[in-house]
Design a protein around this motif. Structure first.
Motif, PDB file in Angstrom:
ATOM      1  N   GLU A   1       0.826  -1.205   0.000  1.00 53.65           N
ATOM      2  CA  GLU A   1       0.000   0.000   0.000  1.00 53.65           C
ATOM      3  C   GLU A   1       0.866   1.263   0.000  1.00 53.65           C
ATOM      4  N   ALA A   2       1.947   1.241   0.763  1.00 49.14           N
ATOM      5  CA  ALA A   2       2.851   2.399   0.805  1.00 49.14           C
ATOM      6  C   ALA A   2       3.490   2.631  -0.555  1.00 49.14           C
ATOM      7  N   ARG A   3       3.884   1.563  -1.220  1.00 55.35           N
ATOM      8  CA  ARG A   3       4.491   1.704  -2.543  1.00 55.35           C
ATOM      9  C   ARG A   3       3.473   2.214  -3.567  1.00 55.35           C
ATOM     10  N   ARG A   4       2.213   1.837  -3.387  1.00 59.41           N
ATOM     11  CA  ARG A   4       1.178   2.326  -4.283  1.00 59.41           C
ATOM     12  C   ARG A   4       0.992   3.833  -4.134  1.00 59.41           C
ATOM     13  N   ILE A   5       1.041   4.330  -2.887  1.00 59.82           N
ATOM     14  CA  ILE A   5       0.940   5.767  -2.641  1.00 59.82           C
ATOM     15  C   ILE A   5       2.111   6.491  -3.290  1.00 59.82           C
ATOM     16  N   LEU A   6       3.311   5.955  -3.104  1.00 56.20           N
ATOM     17  CA  LEU A   6       4.515   6.576  -3.671  1.00 56.20           C
ATOM     18  C   LEU A   6       4.466   6.577  -5.200  1.00 56.20           C
ATOM     19  N   ASP A   7       4.055   5.458  -5.777  1.00 60.49           N
ATOM     20  CA  ASP A   7       3.990   5.354  -7.236  1.00 60.49           C
ATOM     21  C   ASP A   7       2.926   6.286  -7.803  1.00 60.49           C
ATOM     22  N   SER A   8       1.772   6.372  -7.132  1.00 63.42           N
ATOM     23  CA  SER A   8       0.703   7.264  -7.584  1.00 63.42           C
ATOM     24  C   SER A   8       1.160   8.715  -7.564  1.00 63.42           C
ATOM     25  N   ALA A   9       1.860   9.099  -6.507  1.00 64.07           N
ATOM     26  CA  ALA A   9       2.356  10.476  -6.405  1.00 64.07           C
ATOM     27  C   ALA A   9       3.347  10.773  -7.521  1.00 64.07           C
ATOM     28  N   SER A  10       4.217   9.820  -7.809  1.00 59.98           N
ATOM     29  CA  SER A  10       5.213  10.011  -8.861  1.00 59.98           C
ATOM     30  C   SER A  10       4.547  10.186 -10.217  1.00 59.98           C
ATOM     31  N   ARG A  11       3.557   9.343 -10.515  1.00 59.92           N
ATOM     32  CA  ARG A  11       2.882   9.421 -11.809  1.00 59.92           C
ATOM     33  C   ARG A  11       2.046  10.695 -11.936  1.00 59.92           C
ATOM     34  N   ASN A  12       1.323  11.059 -10.892  1.00 64.00           N
ATOM     35  CA  ASN A  12       0.454  12.230 -10.959  1.00 64.00           C
ATOM     36  C   ASN A  12       1.243  13.523 -11.051  1.00 64.00           C
ATOM     37  N   ARG A  13       2.422  13.559 -10.431  1.00 66.30           N
ATOM     38  CA  ARG A  13       3.252  14.766 -10.483  1.00 66.30           C
ATOM     39  C   ARG A  13       4.228  14.742 -11.653  1.00 66.30           C
ATOM     40  N   ASN A  14       4.324  13.573 -12.320  1.00 63.40           N
ATOM     41  CA  ASN A  14       5.260  13.411 -13.435  1.00 63.40           C
ATOM     42  C   ASN A  14       6.694  13.709 -13.006  1.00 63.40           C
ATOM     43  N   VAL A  15       7.047  13.185 -11.838  1.00 60.05           N
ATOM     44  CA  VAL A  15       8.407  13.313 -11.332  1.00 60.05           C
ATOM     45  C   VAL A  15       8.872  11.931 -10.885  1.00 60.05           C
ATOM     46  N   SER A  16      10.141  11.811 -10.583  1.00 58.49           N
ATOM     47  CA  SER A  16      10.691  10.525 -10.165  1.00 58.49           C
ATOM     48  C   SER A  16      10.225  10.178  -8.753  1.00 58.49           C
ATOM     49  N   GLN A  17      10.261   8.877  -8.454  1.00 60.29           N
ATOM     50  CA  GLN A  17       9.934   8.443  -7.093  1.00 60.29           C
ATOM     51  C   GLN A  17      10.941   9.013  -6.098  1.00 60.29           C
ATOM     52  N   ARG A  18      12.178   9.218  -6.546  1.00 68.53           N
ATOM     53  CA  ARG A  18      13.195   9.801  -5.668  1.00 68.53           C
ATOM     54  C   ARG A  18      12.757  11.185  -5.180  1.00 68.53           C
ATOM     55  N   GLU A  19      12.233  12.028  -6.076  1.00 70.72           N
ATOM     56  CA  GLU A  19      11.797  13.370  -5.685  1.00 70.72           C
ATOM     57  C   GLU A  19      10.651  13.306  -4.685  1.00 70.72           C
ATOM     58  N   VAL A  20       9.692  12.422  -4.936  1.00 70.62           N
ATOM     59  CA  VAL A  20       8.576  12.256  -3.999  1.00 70.62           C
ATOM     60  C   VAL A  20       9.088  11.749  -2.656  1.00 70.62           C
ATOM     61  N   ALA A  21      10.017  10.805  -2.708  1.00 65.72           N
ATOM     62  CA  ALA A  21      10.573  10.231  -1.479  1.00 65.72           C
ATOM     63  C   ALA A  21      11.238  11.308  -0.630  1.00 65.72           C
ATOM     64  N   GLU A  22      12.002  12.207  -1.265  1.00 61.66           N
ATOM     65  CA  GLU A  22      12.667  13.272  -0.503  1.00 61.66           C
ATOM     66  C   GLU A  22      11.656  14.205   0.143  1.00 61.66           C
ATOM     67  N   THR A  23      10.562  14.514  -0.570  1.00 71.73           N
ATOM     68  CA  THR A  23       9.516  15.358   0.027  1.00 71.73           C
ATOM     69  C   THR A  23       8.936  14.700   1.264  1.00 71.73           C
ATOM     70  N   ILE A  24       8.648  13.406   1.171  1.00 71.93           N
ATOM     71  CA  ILE A  24       8.075  12.679   2.312  1.00 71.93           C
ATOM     72  C   ILE A  24       9.057  12.632   3.470  1.00 71.93           C
ATOM     73  N   LEU A  25      10.321  12.352   3.186  1.00 72.32           N
ATOM     74  CA  LEU A  25      11.320  12.284   4.249  1.00 72.32           C
ATOM     75  C   LEU A  25      11.498  13.631   4.930  1.00 72.32           C
ATOM     76  N   ARG A  26      11.521  14.706   4.163  1.00 69.09           N
ATOM     77  CA  ARG A  26      11.724  16.035   4.751  1.00 69.09           C
ATOM     78  C   ARG A  26      10.543  16.466   5.611  1.00 69.09           C
ATOM     79  N   THR A  27       9.325  16.033   5.253  1.00 68.63           N
ATOM     80  CA  THR A  27       8.151  16.484   5.995  1.00 68.63           C
ATOM     81  C   THR A  27       7.783  15.577   7.166  1.00 68.63           C
TER      82      THR A  27
END
Length: 222
Positions: free
Chosen positions: A182-208
């Motif tokens: 489920e966590a990977r699905r959230i990460l993948d959905s965010a990456s696809r919807n924002r059209n950015v890499s999973q790495r960028e989404v991951a850094e946002t989540i880690l920082r917040t």
């Protein structure tokens, strides 16, 4: 990994101050994903977990539309099926979601749950907005501190893509009490919807969501 405690503390404080019969959760959102960051009770947390996993609910809409979402009678709403059904199972009657912007991309929302019908007076909505703004300010400060630490120590830039992604998955699992899949699905959905890499989404989540771990002193074991 140390998940920041302030969203839970703020959710508890909001529920206590805004009304003794209210329960609260805080959701952190960016286009494409929503993550429960803190809750005052397990029941409120389970409702927001259902909302986060479905990416559909009053907090998600409040964040996306930047407007307050009032649900006077949860049982009568035809929207947000997963969130609605979980809320009814928990015994909630009415709900309110109030958003606040952190920056141009990120926002938070406070979900308030009531076991009594429609208590949402103008004064209560105004007070809830104040707490949502406070939550946004704290997230903004948290982000700035994380960015400063990264600029000076390279906490995230030094991570490999795999390491950053896996740590973000762990943070999502912890915050939402969900499975790895489920966590990977959230990460993948965010990456696809924002059209950015999973790495960028991951850094946002880690920082917040994640507090930096204390570095061992020189000469101590690692």
């Amino acid at each position: 990994m140390h998940i920041s405690a302030f969203p839970h503390e703020l959710a508890h404080r909001a529920a206590t101050v805004l009304g003794s019969k209210l329960e609260a959760s805080i959701i952190l959102g960016e286009r494409g994903f929503a993550v429960r960051a803190g809750s005052s009770t397990d029941a409120a947390g389970r409702c927001d977990r259902a909302e986060s996993l479905a990416d559909d609910g009053p907090c998600v809409d409040a964040i996306e539309k930047r407007t307050v979402q009032v649900v006077p009678v949860i049982a009568e709403t035809e929207r947000w099926e997963a969130w609605r059904d979980q809320s009814l199972r928990e015994g909630f009657v009415s709900a309110l979601a109030v958003p606040a912007s952190v920056n141009a991309d990120i926002a938070v929302a406070i979900n308030l749950y009531s076991r009594t019908p429609d208590p949402w007076t103008r004064e209560l909505v105004t007070a809830a907005d104040g707490y949502a703004q406070l939550a946004a300010s704290m997230v903004q400060l948290h982000l700035k501190l994380a960015e400063f630490e990264d600029a000076t120590a390279g906490l995230y830039h030094q991570m490999s893509d795999l390491s950053a992604t896996e740590r973000a998955v762990g943070a999502i699992m912890y915050a939402n009490d969900c499975s790895d899949l489920e966590a990977r699905r959230i990460l993948d959905s965010a990456s696809r919807n924002r059209n950015v890499s999973q790495r960028e989404v991951a850094e946002t989540i880690l920082r917040t969501l994640v507090m930096s771990e204390p570095r061992p002193e020189d000469g101590t074991a690692t």
